[in-house]
Write a protein that holds these residues in place. Structure first.
Motif, PDB file in Angstrom:
ATOM      1  N   GLN A  52      89.735  50.080  29.302  1.00  0.00           N
ATOM      2  CA  GLN A  52      89.756  48.986  28.335  1.00  0.00           C
ATOM      3  C   GLN A  52      88.884  49.300  27.123  1.00  0.00           C
ATOM      4  O   GLN A  52      88.017  50.163  27.176  1.00  0.00           O
ATOM      5  N   PRO A  53      89.099  48.569  26.015  1.00  0.00           N
ATOM      6  CA  PRO A  53      88.300  48.826  24.813  1.00  0.00           C
ATOM      7  C   PRO A  53      86.872  48.290  24.898  1.00  0.00           C
ATOM      8  O   PRO A  53      86.006  48.749  24.164  1.00  0.00           O
ATOM      9  N   THR A  54      86.628  47.311  25.771  1.00  0.00           N
ATOM     10  CA  THR A  54      85.264  46.773  25.913  1.00  0.00           C
ATOM     11  C   THR A  54      84.923  46.658  27.395  1.00  0.00           C
ATOM     12  O   THR A  54      85.816  46.516  28.230  1.00  0.00           O
ATOM     13  N   PRO A  55      83.627  46.710  27.726  1.00  0.00           N
ATOM     14  CA  PRO A  55      83.262  46.657  29.148  1.00  0.00           C
ATOM     15  C   PRO A  55      83.481  45.267  29.735  1.00  0.00           C
ATOM     16  O   PRO A  55      83.525  44.281  29.006  1.00  0.00           O
ATOM     17  N   GLY A  56      83.609  45.222  31.045  1.00  0.00           N
ATOM     18  CA  GLY A  56      83.756  43.931  31.715  1.00  0.00           C
ATOM     19  C   GLY A  56      84.734  43.950  32.877  1.00  0.00           C
ATOM     20  O   GLY A  56      84.686  43.108  33.750  1.00  0.00           O
ATOM     21  N   GLY A  57      85.632  44.931  32.860  1.00  0.00           N
ATOM     22  CA  GLY A  57      86.644  44.953  33.910  1.00  0.00           C
ATOM     23  C   GLY A  57      87.605  43.802  33.711  1.00  0.00           C
ATOM     24  O   GLY A  57      87.613  43.150  32.672  1.00  0.00           O
ATOM     25  N   GLN A  58      88.434  43.543  34.710  1.00  0.00           N
ATOM     26  CA  GLN A  58      89.420  42.460  34.555  1.00  0.00           C
ATOM     27  C   GLN A  58      88.752  41.095  34.613  1.00  0.00           C
ATOM     28  O   GLN A  58      89.154  40.182  33.903  1.00  0.00           O
ATOM     29  N   ILE A  59      87.723  40.971  35.422  1.00  0.00           N
ATOM     30  CA  ILE A  59      87.101  39.648  35.587  1.00  0.00           C
ATOM     31  C   ILE A  59      86.434  39.185  34.286  1.00  0.00           C
ATOM     32  O   ILE A  59      86.556  38.039  33.893  1.00  0.00           O
ATOM     33  N   PHE A  60      85.737  40.102  33.624  1.00  0.00           N
ATOM     34  CA  PHE A  60      85.041  39.753  32.371  1.00  0.00           C
ATOM     35  C   PHE A  60      85.768  40.359  31.171  1.00  0.00           C
ATOM     36  O   PHE A  60      85.150  40.714  30.175  1.00  0.00           O
ATOM     37  N   ARG A  61      87.061  40.470  31.270  1.00  0.00           N
ATOM     38  CA  ARG A  61      87.859  41.105  30.232  1.00  0.00           C
ATOM     39  C   ARG A  61      87.643  40.420  28.886  1.00  0.00           C
ATOM     40  O   ARG A  61      87.767  39.205  28.769  1.00  0.00           O
ATOM     41  N   ALA A  62      87.300  41.207  27.859  1.00  0.00           N
ATOM     42  CA  ALA A  62      87.141  40.745  26.474  1.00  0.00           C
ATOM     43  C   ALA A  62      86.054  39.687  26.309  1.00  0.00           C
ATOM     44  O   ALA A  62      86.005  38.987  25.293  1.00  0.00           O
ATOM     45  N   LEU A  63      85.179  39.579  27.295  1.00  0.00           N
ATOM     46  CA  LEU A  63      84.133  38.549  27.196  1.00  0.00           C
ATOM     47  C   LEU A  63      83.269  38.753  25.959  1.00  0.00           C
ATOM     48  O   LEU A  63      82.972  37.812  25.219  1.00  0.00           O
TER      49      LEU A  63
END
Lengths: 515, 387, 101
Positions: A52-63
């Motif tokens: 993904q373009p930013t960290p967080g994985g699916q749970i924190f996606r685009a947070l």
């Protein structure tokens, strides 16, 4: 981005091949981030590779970007609630920790047990090496083949959540949620907060499952349980229609979804539908572990594989020959190891990191007595709700194997019927069936069909099936453009030495070559 | 335990073994094929499926020409429905690319040599003709050799087709059947201890492919075989892009579009073979050169993704042509292996000619170049000494 | 099927089959095209059935689409860029510069 030098530890044998980092972490979700923070804080050079373009994985996606975009994202953040916003501190810490070489939008397409990782970013590809690798590539939603599941308008609950988080979109029109598992209720509650009212929540689980699950409740699991009961109470209060004991789900339509039909407690119903959201729990994403030649175990109760690991995530090699020699340098953490959710993933990432630090002799600040045990205790505590959840939400949409006309392999459009024909024709393993039917040969490389095919083989087995072996996994695990492979960097000098066929005929046998 | 006496025991259920079994069984011989895995599991079913006369060693031409006729009439050989599944496409042509002057010089010399030998299947083509046949080819391509009759087939299905045809003809095919021990008996026949019991046979044919040298070694016969795990890469499906099969002269390039649209890319590069365990691994580090050769010939393919790879175990001889020969040491034993990654096309002709040689009790002269005698001189006929 | 939460803040433009579509910097092509109500991203090479994204996290490969001339790219893993040219993929990917037809 800091370029890692070649760290060399005093007293440690110099590796034959230069390493690019002490540790490579695959995945920047909760497990990957927490492992990276722990490792880098102790002075390790860590490379983190993430799709993904930013960290967080699916749970924190685009947070992170949603927080930065406030106030225009206020309503979005409010709807996603505390489960989503809880990732803020972890992401900030991940961003702030020195010694983490974070490489977003990077695909991993090969993994070797000796700590070699094949990566792709844009048009560039190569290999990286580390003393240890943490595989934290998370989970996937359980594939749920049912009639019409390939129609436009049918999506997974995770997909809708991703569209909310990263797309800032909400569904509209006639929406049906179908399936089971905590995620579907969380999503329904988030939709409620966005003012979206599904036409129906069609639950495959039964009240009876909850009763049977009660003995599995542990004190530490009670907060999670209460959270779930809260979602349900609010959905009922909001008057959202909900049915349980749903079976025989079908999506119908010509070029897109038009109607959904299902059976509730023996009675059929059909309703018009714009968006059918399905979910049947999540299962570990095993492709990296499998490609590296690590041992997997099939869990019949969960109809999925998971890697065999010790409590600190240390993987073991599968029996048989291997591409690389030497010790296995891989640990698996988070949902990729065992489904447990974000808190459990954070705890396990830290625990796995501690174990790596101990092996590297890098536990620089001597931990207070019992601290090593502390991370282990945290792992146990954060997993406490799982036995109850697993028992309360057994396989739903995927409980019954699909009928013969239903597509199992979405890529090559192979039906359960043709797979059964192949199995009854004597095919005894998944690779053979792949060769005969093309099931699993498409771009997803069997991600969507492997567990179903394994169960179809089990269905036909006369003897109690042993642990089924998934499709043979070979690199590349994800599509690798020819142009990127042509410029592959970081080659292993020993392995890269080309051994090839020398069958070019003489230009002029027994004659003159200049003629 | 099962005990059976056959005319012939064939070790190895690959294409060659099954083709020989098919022809022998059709003349009424009692044939058993033992295969330690599944028929066609290795090089036979896992190769590029090329049906080419192009770039063949001149010594293989008589076999290759005969084989081409047979592929052309495959339905006569294995039946209509089965041959359909083999996806035989002949006449798509195969082209060897000359990407630099050295390769072009080689192609010219080769062409003249072939003409001198009276072999007219290969033509030298110039850059203009090349670019007409291969849209998307890099401007730097200088010319090449073409064999217009050539084409390709589906190797996995073809391997299965010959297996099934052999079985239909009456051959007994025993899969997952390992050869434990093989011994010549007094009087010239053979006794094999296998997973399926004892099998006695008048003759034995060693069609064990990558394991062929191992089988020979167990009988005291040393044959020089290098084991390779030839690797193929398969891309996502693309719209019709290339009809001919394209191969390199010095470049690790072998490239065709399959019936379903995926590009199948080889180039004779080996992964890691594990002969004993009967498996092999893809080594992507080595495939970079194959990808580079492909992209430099066809720059438009740079964005096409590779989806998967496979490897198949194969045996290669030092001189690049197979061993198809009676044993130098034992009566009633033939070796048919070491096809060096290009035995697929030859298989039907090998089947026919070896079968006929056995029936006639005379080695067909077309097999002379493939004799074991061409390797280190070996002591002759020591059967007695072994007993 | 999907509508923006709050304002779309679409300040850049991508093109789907030549048609301009407003896009938000940082979003994926998949999200952008779902908002634009694209009826399908691709048709399958086997039965020409239309497909839209199914999993949105890179597992299912149903969102394959042609991006700037390169086919079979995952729309759910690709971010929009101003001026990007996206084409619906009908069956197998086309190779720009060298078809036999």
């Amino acid at each position: 981005m800091n370029i890692p030098t070649k760290p060399m530890l005093s007293g440690e044998r110099q590796d034959a091949l230069a390493v690019d980092a002490d540790v490579i972490v695959i995945g920047a979700g909760p497990a990957g981030m927490s492992a990276a923070i722990e490792l880098a804080s102790a002075g390790c050079q860590v490379i983190v590779l993430d799709l993904q373009p930013t960290p967080g994985g699916q749970i924190f996606r685009a947070l992170q970007s949603n927080l930065e975009a406030r106030p225009s994202t206020d309503s979005l953040l409010a709807a996603l609630g505390s489960a989503y916003n809880a990732g803020r501190t972890l992401i900030q810490q991940f961003r702030a920790t020195a010694g983490i070489d974070y490489r977003p939008e990077t695909t991993v397409w090969d993994l070797r047990a000796d700590g070699t990782v094949g990566w792709l970013k844009g048009e560039m590809a190569g290999y990286l090496r580390a003393r240890h690798v943490v595989v934290a590539n998370g989970a996937m939603e359980r594939p749920t083949p049912f009639p019409g599941w390939t129609l436009p308008g049918v999506m997974t609950a995770g997909a809708v959540q991703t569209l909310i988080k990263a797309g800032r979109l909400q569904p509209e029109g006639q929406i049906v949620l179908a399936g089971t598992g905590p995620l579907i209720f969380l999503l329904a509650d988030q939709l409620r907060r966005l003012g979206v009212r599904p036409a129906l929540i069609a639950r495959t689980d039964r009240f009876r499952d909850k009763i049977f699950a009660l003995p599995h409740i542990r004190p530490a699991g009670i907060p999670a349980l209460l959270k779930g009961l809260g979602w349900l109470a609010r959905l009922r209060l909001a008057g959202i229609p909900m049915r349980s004991r749903v079976t025989e789900l079908k999506a119908q339509g010509r070029d897109r979804l038009e109607t959904v039909s299902l059976t509730v407690a023996g009675r059929g119903m059909e309703l018009s539908c714009d968006l059918l959201v399905v979910h049947d729990g999540i299962i570990p994403a095993i492709e990296l572990a499998h490609c590296a030649g690590l041992a997997l175990e099939w869990r019949e109760s969960d109809a999925s594989w998971r890697p065999k690991t010790s409590q600190d995530g240390k993987a073991q090699m599968a029996a048989g020959p291997a591409l690389t020699s030497g010790p296995c340098r891989i640990r698996i953490s988070g949902d990729a190891r065992q489904i447990g959710g974000a808190d459990a993933a954070v705890a396990h990432g830290r625990h796995a990191a501690k174990a790596i630090l101990a092996e590297l002799g890098r536990a620089s600040v001597r931990p207070p007595v019992g601290a090593a045990d502390q991370t282990a205790t945290d792992v146990q505590r954060t997993m406490a709700a799982r036995p109850f959840i697993d028992a309360a939400f057994p396989l739903g949409l995927a409980a019954q194997l699909p009928d013969d006309t239903t597509i199992v392999c979405r890529c090559e459009e192979i039906t359960a019927g043709s797979l059964r024909t192949s199995i009854h024709g004597g095919a005894t393993d998944m690779n053979l069936i792949r060769g005969v039917t093309r099931c699993g040969m498409g771009p997803c490389q069997g991600r969507s069909c492997a567990v179903t095919l394994a169960r179809l083989l089990g269905e036909a087995a006369t003897r109690t099936p042993a642990s089924p072996a998934p499709f043979r996994a070979r690199p590349p695990l994800r599509p690798l453009p020819l142009g990127a492979l042509a410029k592959l960097s970081g080659l292993d000098p020993e392995l890269a030495e080309v051994v090839s066929l020398e069958d070019k005929p003489e230009a002029a046998l027994g004659g003159d070559t200049n003629g | 335990m099962d005990r059976r006496s056959d005319d012939v025991l064939i070790i190895g259920g690959g294409l060659q073994g099954c083709a020989i079994a098919m022809f022998l069984a059709r003349t009424g011989w009692q044939v058993t094929v033992i295969e330690k895995n599944l028929a066609g599991r290795h090089a036979s079913g896992v190769n590029a499926g090329g049906l080419r006369l192009l770039m063949r060693d001149a010594r293989e031409y008589p076999l290759s020409l005969r084989a081409m006729e047979m592929w052309d009439n495959l339905a006569d050989l294995v039946g209509e429905a089965t041959s359909e599944a083999c996806e035989v496409r002949l006449g798509t042509s195969q082209i060897a690319l000359a990407m630099d002057t050295a390769e072009l010089e080689w192609a010219r010399a080769r062409n003249q040599d072939m003409l001198r030998r009276g072999i007219y299947s290969e033509e030298l083509i110039d850059a203009e003709e090349l670019h007409r046949l291969l849209p998307g080819l890099a401007n730097s391509a200088l010319g090449g050799l073409i064999s217009r009759r050539d084409g390709h087939a589906n190797p996995a299905n073809a391997a299965r087709a010959f297996r099934d045809a052999a079985e239909a003809a009456g051959a007994r095919i025993l899969e997952h059947c390992v050869l434990r021990e093989l011994k010549p008996k007094a009087g010239g026949s053979w006794r094999a201890d296998t997973d399926a019991g004892l099998i006695e046979a008048e003759r034995v044919i060693n069609c064990a492919g990558a394991w062929g040298a191992d089988v020979a070694a167990r009988l005291g016969e040393t044959l020089p075989i290098k084991v390779l795990a030839l690797t193929m890469m398969v891309t996502a499906r693309v719209k019709p892009f290339v009809t001919p099969v394209v191969i390199g002269i010095d470049q690790p390039l072998s490239f065709k579009q399959s019936v379903v649209g995926s590009l199948v890319i080889g180039g004779g590069i080996s992964g890691k073979p594990c002969l004993e365990e009967g498996t092999s691994f893809t080594v992507m580090d080595r495939m970079a050169s194959s990808a580079a050769a492909t992209v430099s010939a066809f720059p438009a393919l740079a964005g096409v993704p590779i989806l998967r790879t496979w490897t198949g175990l194969e045996g290669a001889t030092p001189d690049g042509i197979p061993i198809i020969s009676p044993s130098a040491q034992h009566h009633g034993l033939w070796h048919v292996f070491g096809f060096c990654g290009h035995g697929f096309q030859l298989a039907p002709a090998v089947g026919e000619i070896v079968a006929q040689s056995l029936i006639d009790g005379l080695v067909d002269p077309r097999l002379a170049p493939f004799s074991v005698d061409r390797f280190a001189p070996q002591p002759k006929l020591v059967d007695e000494a072994l007993q | 099927m999907f509508t923006p939460i709050g304002s779309a803040e679409a300040t850049i433009t991508i093109f789907l089959d030549g048609r301009p579509i407003p896009a938000r910097a940082g979003e994926t092509i998949a999200a952008c095209l779902m908002r634009a109500a694209a009826p399908y991203f691709r048709t399958t090479p086997v039965t020409s059935s239309p497909r839209l994204p199914f999993c949105m996290i890179g597992h299912c490969f149903d969102c394959l689409i042609e991006i700037d001339g390169v086919g079979s790219r995952q729309a759910c893993l690709s971010q929009v860029c101003d001026g990007m040219r996206v084409r619906t993929q009908e069956g197998p990917a086309a190779i720009v510069g060298g078809q036999t037809q």
